[in-house]
Design a protein around this motif. Structure first.
Motif, PDB file in Angstrom:
ATOM      1  N   HIS A   7       3.612  -8.608   2.622  1.00 46.31           N
ATOM      2  CA  HIS A   7       3.222  -8.745   1.212  1.00 46.31           C
ATOM      3  C   HIS A   7       4.440  -8.976   0.327  1.00 46.31           C
ATOM      4  O   HIS A   7       4.311  -9.437  -0.797  1.00 46.31           O
ATOM      5  N   ARG A  67      -9.386  -0.948  12.842  1.00 48.05           N
ATOM      6  CA  ARG A  67      -9.890  -1.504  11.593  1.00 48.05           C
ATOM      7  C   ARG A  67     -10.855  -2.609  11.961  1.00 48.05           C
ATOM      8  O   ARG A  67     -10.690  -3.255  12.996  1.00 48.05           O
ATOM      9  N   ASP A 111       6.915  -5.229   5.143  1.00 50.45           N
ATOM     10  CA  ASP A 111       5.800  -6.087   5.507  1.00 50.45           C
ATOM     11  C   ASP A 111       5.657  -7.407   4.739  1.00 50.45           C
ATOM     12  O   ASP A 111       6.428  -7.726   3.842  1.00 50.45           O
ATOM     13  N   HIS A 126       5.890  -5.628   9.961  1.00 50.37           N
ATOM     14  CA  HIS A 126       5.019  -4.798  10.812  1.00 50.37           C
ATOM     15  C   HIS A 126       4.086  -5.605  11.700  1.00 50.37           C
ATOM     16  O   HIS A 126       3.488  -5.055  12.622  1.00 50.37           O
ATOM     17  N   ILE A 127       3.912  -6.864  11.389  1.00 58.21           N
ATOM     18  CA  ILE A 127       2.889  -7.658  12.102  1.00 58.21           C
ATOM     19  C   ILE A 127       3.588  -8.659  13.038  1.00 58.21           C
ATOM     20  O   ILE A 127       4.820  -8.721  13.056  1.00 58.21           O
ATOM     21  N   ASN A 131      -3.321 -11.877   2.523  1.00 55.06           N
ATOM     22  CA  ASN A 131      -4.320 -11.666   3.583  1.00 55.06           C
ATOM     23  C   ASN A 131      -4.988 -12.941   4.102  1.00 55.06           C
ATOM     24  O   ASN A 131      -5.431 -12.973   5.248  1.00 55.06           O
ATOM     25  N   ARG A 188       0.853  -1.199   0.000  1.00 55.78           N
ATOM     26  CA  ARG A 188       0.000   0.000   0.000  1.00 55.78           C
ATOM     27  C   ARG A 188       0.882   1.240   0.000  1.00 55.78           C
ATOM     28  O   ARG A 188       1.826   1.333   0.776  1.00 55.78           O
ATOM     29  N   GLY A 235      -3.993   2.985   7.677  1.00 61.07           N
ATOM     30  CA  GLY A 235      -3.278   1.872   8.301  1.00 61.07           C
ATOM     31  C   GLY A 235      -1.958   2.291   8.930  1.00 61.07           C
ATOM     32  O   GLY A 235      -1.413   3.355   8.657  1.00 61.07           O
ATOM     33  N   GLY A 236      -1.475   1.396   9.791  1.00 58.66           N
ATOM     34  CA  GLY A 236      -0.310   1.680  10.601  1.00 58.66           C
ATOM     35  C   GLY A 236       0.964   1.885   9.798  1.00 58.66           C
ATOM     36  O   GLY A 236       1.760   2.786  10.099  1.00 58.66           O
ATOM     37  N   LEU A 237       1.148   1.074   8.782  1.00 60.23           N
ATOM     38  CA  LEU A 237       2.384   1.151   8.004  1.00 60.23           C
ATOM     39  C   LEU A 237       2.546   2.544   7.388  1.00 60.23           C
ATOM     40  O   LEU A 237       3.582   3.194   7.525  1.00 60.23           O
TER      41      LEU A 237
HETATM   42  O1  F6P Z   1       1.220  -3.804   9.315  1.00 60.55           O
HETATM   43  C1  F6P Z   1       0.017  -4.283   9.015  1.00 60.55           C
HETATM   44  C2  F6P Z   1      -0.696  -3.455   7.998  1.00 60.55           C
HETATM   45  O2  F6P Z   1      -0.075  -3.494   6.760  1.00 60.55           O
HETATM   46  C3  F6P Z   1      -0.860  -2.031   8.501  1.00 60.55           C
HETATM   47  O3  F6P Z   1      -0.100  -1.132   7.826  1.00 60.55           O
HETATM   48  C4  F6P Z   1      -2.282  -1.723   8.294  1.00 60.55           C
HETATM   49  O4  F6P Z   1      -2.837  -1.221   9.463  1.00 60.55           O
HETATM   50  C5  F6P Z   1      -2.949  -3.018   8.011  1.00 60.55           C
HETATM   51  O5  F6P Z   1      -1.970  -3.993   7.860  1.00 60.55           O
HETATM   52  C6  F6P Z   1      -3.926  -2.888   6.886  1.00 60.55           C
HETATM   53  O6  F6P Z   1      -3.410  -3.242   5.727  1.00 60.55           O
HETATM   54  P1  F6P Z   1      -4.147  -3.164   4.344  1.00 60.55           P
HETATM   55  O7  F6P Z   1      -5.380  -2.348   4.523  1.00 60.55           O
HETATM   56  O8  F6P Z   1      -3.153  -2.505   3.453  1.00 60.55           O
HETATM   57  O9  F6P Z   1      -4.457  -4.563   3.978  1.00 60.55           O
END
Ligand code: F6P
Length: 487
Positions: free
Chosen positions: A159, A293, A157, A181-182, A99, A15, A34-36
């Motif tokens: 992905h 979220r 991350d 990040h996770i 995902n 993203r 989102g956090g990233l």
């Molecule tokens: O780190 C996890 C993350 O990529 C965050 O940046 C974000 O909060 C979340 O997952 C949502 O990610 P996306 O909406 O891009 O799937």
């Protein structure tokens, strides 16, 4: 070897920092969610660097055709390049492998008596994931060649697990730091993945010179998973993995918030107006807030169950407290997320059906993406409930205390990476223990003023202590050390 500051810098993430939408025939940038994105945007305003990301909207796709370009959104400037990936391939990569396989694996979201079950569908998703990672590698290798020297690439991350190794094959001189990040799952859980996929993912990441995690426990899990790879030396004390004649450093860099930018936004006119509405509708009651979220790992259902138990066991709070759940829609293409959203709405309704009386409604659930509204709620809450089952870090636990004006108490899951930094000033809970969470809510609501103030001040000091740019700087410094160390 040029020092880190002089190296050309690139960031790669699924993203991007902004998404383009067509408004009155024009492509308008809007900050990504989102956090990233939140974490990196502030850090990169200082260091600069080109951000390479997947085109997620039609608007992004239109801009992708331009190659690299610059854009401004909400006061920040960006140097961008978007990759227009073929839609079906992207869908299989993002909603399929990233995902539904990786996210579920690393957040322990499988119900092991039924899922996962890997077969032809997973093979299709995996092929698309590999192909998208290769597209990123091609684009970044071309960028690196054009930049010359030995640029640094920060890969973000889950992905893009394969990108570090793919990039190293294509551009030998780049220095690569990957950031995860996770949470990172422990070895037993990771072994649920098909062996070839598990090894390819670890090998892909180990193509980096440096891998960063949000918390020590995720770094430790990663090291334990690497110890299962053949012909691999894992030095846990030094935080290093040696494989194929190369060393990768493993380090912990919890992401920081940009407290100044947040304070500016929280002081905006619309936020103030929303705050006044909130004050009026809350009618002097204590406010419990959650802001997340709409995400399976955020543990929304157990949050409502804990609140229900609070009202049952401590009836003095009936009519005197309000629970506001600000949940913004996410990953609606994934069936489990659609089902979960329905269940969360039903759970909120059931608390209301059980306890509402007169003009008092115990729960308000707002299902929308309005960050200014969240900021207004941050300013006003008395208790912030952050109870994820498991979370890499959790930025809400940092943003809320930075902005809150009422010495609000943080009730924080020990499953969140942020508990390592903030736990001593919060009331921490086991996210599966509804009874413990209900009691923590009760304790937070009843806490003496002086204790609330002391805890809130300590939280504020902690979350505002480190400027966001430090997060990138520390990675670049460590990358430099690896680059100059003899192999
Ligand atoms: O780190 C996890 C993350 O990529 C965050 O940046 C974000 O909060 C979340 O997952 C949502 O990610 P996306 O909406 O891009 O799937």
């Amino acid at each position: 070897m040029a020092p880190a500051r002089e190296r050309r810098l690139f960031v790669a993430s699924n993203r991007g920092p902004v998404a383009f939408e067509e408004v009155d025939g024009e492509l308008v940038p809007r900050r990504g969610s989102g956090g990233l994105v939140t974490g990196l945007t502030s850090a990169l305003q200082e260091t600069g660097g080109r951000w390479v990301a997947a085109a997620l909207t039609e608007g992004d796709r239109a801009r992708a055709a331009e190659g690299a370009f610059t854009a401004e959104a909400e006061g920040a400037a960006y140097d961008l390049r978007y990759l227009a990936i073929e839609p079906e391939r992207f869908e299989n990569h993002y909603n399929g492998f990233a995902n539904r396989v990786l996210w579920f694996c690393h957040h322990y979201l499988w119900d092991l008596w039924r899922t996962p079950s890997f077969g032809p569908e997973t093979e299709r998703w995996w092929a698309a994931y590999r192909a998208v990672n290769a597209e990123f590698a091609d684009a970044l290798a071309a960028e690196a060649a054009a930049a010359g020297g030995a640029p640094a690439v920060l890969v973000q991350d889950y992905h893009l697990c394969l990108l570090p190794a793919l990039l190293r094959e294509r551009a030998r001189r780049v220095r690569v730091a990957a950031f995860w990040h996770i949470p990172f799952a422990g070895p037993t859980h990771l072994h649920a993945l098909p062996d070839a996929i598990r090894e390819a993912l670890l090998d892909g990441l180990l193509g980096a010179d440096l891998i960063g995690f949000q918390a020590r426990r995720w770094a430790d899990n990663f090291l334990a998973c690497c110890a299962d790879l053949p012909e691999t030396d894992v030095d846990r004390a030094a935080g290093a993995v040696r494989r194929d004649g190369r060393t990768t450093l493993i380090r912990v860099y919890p992401i920081q918030i940009d407290a100044e930018a947040l304070a500016r936004e929280a002081g905006g006119e619309r936020v103030a107006a929303l705050g006044a509405d909130l004050e009026a509708s809350t009618e002097g009651r204590s406010l419990i807030l959650r802001a997340d979220r709409m995400e399976l790992s955020k543990n929304v259902l157990r949050g409502f169950a804990a609140y229900d138990l609070l009202l049952e066991r401590h009836p003095q709070w009936r009519g005197r407290v309000r629970f506001l759940a600000q949940l913004y829609p996410s990953r609606e293409a994934v069936p489990e997320y659609r089902t979960y959203a329905r269940e969360c709405l039903a759970a909120a309704e059931s608390v209301n059906a059980r306890y509402a009386h007169g003009d008092w409604q115990p729960v308000d659930l707002a299902l929308r993406d309005d960050y200014e509204e969240v900021l207004a709620c941050y300013r006003r809450y008395d208790v912030l409930l952050v109870n994820p089952v498991i979370d890499g870090l959790n930025l809400v636990a940092k943003e809320g205390p930075a902005v809150n004006e009422r010495d609000g108490v943080l009730v924080l899951s020990r499953g969140a990476g942020a508990a390592d930094e903030l736990g001593e000033h919060a009331l921490t809970v086991n996210p599966f223990d509804i009874a413990e969470t209900a009691e923590a809510l009760h304790r937070a609501l009843s806490m003496p003023r002086a204790e609330r103030a002391a805890r809130a001040a300590a939280l504020r000091a902690s979350v505002t202590a480190t400027p966001p740019a430090d997060w990138v700087r520390r990675q670049l410094d460590d990358l430099e050390r690896v680059a100059s160390a003899p192999d």
